[in-house]
Write an enzyme that holds these catalytic residues in place. Sequence first.
Site, PDB file in Angstrom:
ATOM      1  N   GLY A   1      -9.389  -7.170   5.781  1.00 31.38           N
ATOM      2  CA  GLY A   1      -8.082  -7.543   6.329  1.00 31.38           C
ATOM      3  C   GLY A   1      -7.150  -6.342   6.337  1.00 31.38           C
ATOM      4  O   GLY A   1      -7.330  -5.409   5.555  1.00 31.38           O
TER       5      GLY A   1
ATOM      6  N   GLU B   1      -1.358  -6.860   5.655  1.00 30.23           N
ATOM      7  CA  GLU B   1      -0.324  -6.456   4.709  1.00 30.23           C
ATOM      8  C   GLU B   1      -0.484  -5.012   4.231  1.00 30.23           C
ATOM      9  O   GLU B   1       0.391  -4.471   3.558  1.00 30.23           O
ATOM     10  CB  GLU B   1      -0.298  -7.430   3.526  1.00 30.23           C
ATOM     11  CG  GLU B   1       0.268  -8.771   3.932  1.00 30.23           C
ATOM     12  CD  GLU B   1      -0.149  -9.920   3.031  1.00 30.23           C
ATOM     13  OE1 GLU B   1       0.669 -10.384   2.243  1.00 30.23           O
ATOM     14  OE2 GLU B   1      -1.313 -10.363   3.120  1.00 30.23           O
TER      15      GLU B   1
END
Length: 763
Positions: free
Chosen positions: A727, A730
């Site tokens: 991912g 963030e």
Amino acid sequence: MSAALKTTGEIGRSPPRIEARLKVTGEARYSSDMAVERPAYAYLKTSSIALGHITAMRLDAARAVPGVLDIMTHEGDAAGLKEVRTFMMGGQSGTSMYPMRSNEIRHDGEIVAVVLAETFEAAREAAHLIEVEYDEKAPSATFDSPGAKTVGPGFLKQALTPGDPKVGDAEGAFASAPVKVEASYATPTQHHNAIELYTTTCVWADDKLTVYEPTQFVYGTRAAVATELGLSNTDVHVVSPFIGGGFGGKGTYTTRTGPIALAAKQLGRPVKLVATRDQGFTIATYRAETRHNIRLGATPDGKLTSLIHEGFEVTSRPDGYKVSGVETTSRMYACPNVLTRVSTVHADRSTPGFMRAPPEVPYMFALESAMDELAEKLGLDPVELRRINDTQHENIKGLPFSSRSLMQCYDEAARAFGWSSRDPKPRAMRDGDWLVGYGCATATYPTNIGPAAIRLHLDAQGHATVASAVHDLGQGAYTMLAQLAADGLGLATGDVAVALGDTDLPPGPIAGGSNTTASVSVAIAEACENVRQLLAKAAVKATDTPLSGLDPKQIRLEDGALKGPGNQVESLVVALSRFGEDGITVRADSGPDGTPPLGTTILSKGIPVMVQGMSLKDRVQFAFGAEFVEVRVHARTGEIRVPRITGAFAAGRIVNPRTAHSQLMGGMIWGISSALHEATEIDRRSSRFLNTDLAEYHVPVNADVPSVEVIFVPEEDTKVNPLGIKGLGELGNVGTNAAVANAFYHATGRRIRDLPIRIEDVL
Ligand code: MOS
């Protein structure tokens, strides 16, 4: 879990967002855009005190406003609504403080009444005419406030992660370390301030409830609404196809939804709420202020011998929410002796919650600032200090990183930024009246992953539809799902339609912890493999095809066709004709490593399931990056500018470089924001937030971020998941604040350990 699949090319391309046209033409329907018949409009009245009791409410003037239909208060049926357990306690709620159940007030801006009217304007006017009398008590606002209660590491039952990693004898090693840094850091309260406000529209039909609400977890919202109203999950339908920014604020359930659903039932018509910008500061979660004590011990040649990281986080009186970023900082650099400790400080405040890399943004600020201070003490280049302490194994259990390309990121970003031209002495670089500083810091974020369910339909013409209750917050989930399905089916991205954000679809992960792509890619790959097998098995049994008699395992989906090992080709449409008019529909439920069995069943009940990157048995999983910042400080006016920032990131395989670039760039901008702009001010006497609007809550605009450069460092990771995807939602937001503070120090010779850095820090 199925074996790694061959990918045929759509992964790694940058098709434009498939929903872009809908968005730029206004055709994309956000939750409050949904057309409902004859809605009543709700307006919230919130408390003007943080602690005490309501002693009287005068509603006559409000009721007299033309168009007012009803006013809900704690004296009405709202008090009978159930309460939803917090996320920390295995539920979905961001808070345990449910308003209007009694006359008690426990935080600033608690909902005290809901006005319902024929128009928004009437509801608003009436809300302002409600008079509330309070018996007010003196609240505790924040750190150092009288009555704020510090609760140490024993209070772990509500912790986000197991907590307080340690290894070796850090106190002893620090005492005897030849080189030491000991410093305290602080980060401020912040609010998400997504452009889309907190809205809720509720519609009843035959005792079934539909909720249109921007949420990062539709199944969670469904379960929470059902709990609050005493319904079964299947009586509630939650729809959230587009979200205008979440940043974590829409990840947990808020207390606004139940009363709106109840009001819609009582009025017998749809009710629509659009809470105001300032109400969003108190009816939802936020990032709490934190404090850190860091002690680093090192040898004269720069090897860390001791790392002690103590964190303090403000939370509400009843809820133990904390982010515990020491899970990451304890594993960041090689160090044999590590000690961490996180305490919560309970005050009379609304409960904080997830916001933009919740643990890493504050905790890495402290560590990466301290590393810069250590580099200076050692007379080492800050990049070299990271290199000396780089490692492929984490400290606490000695587990390997699934992959870690931190120094590749440093080297690429340093080269692109021109780090070698830096004069290491503070205040040594000047351009006219501008003091110029260069600083850097590490970005990192755990690769979290969870179960996901996908429905994949291939129609008789070879067009695919992929459906899952995942969420598009603007990050590009629609396009990414289309690409992954196209890749698995040998189609072009444009041949795939995508449906998401709806509890009528199979359950997908919460859009939190940057886990959507890594999680959903596994289920999509499995669904595509199931489709391939069905098509291949039917084809080899047929007699009218060049694929006749071949081994189905050798047949691949490519370029809209089935292809055999000797280049035998049959078009997909012909292969699909064996399945009738309806085509093929499959469902795949994935359960990656470390997730519980029946993970998607748990998800469907509204319980988030996600394995954190530091919670696996045989490895840890993180994405990494390095960020370099130029800060300019005007010697006369104190004006602080960031003319350029360069980040290099390694996050496994990149599904769509265009959307990934946007996410990382956005993260870096938020990082600059966290260093220089964002802070919610709290009145220490009243425990109320002061700057609750976009005029006074500062966020960066284009002029604040003239040049943001994003570099991808190629990385192959065969362990994180079958497609090697980490991912990155963030990641870009982490470490930036420290890079800015380090550059500010280099420019001015002043070390700012308390964010945000302000003009007062210069003068
Ligand atoms: Mo993100 S703050 O994990 O929604």
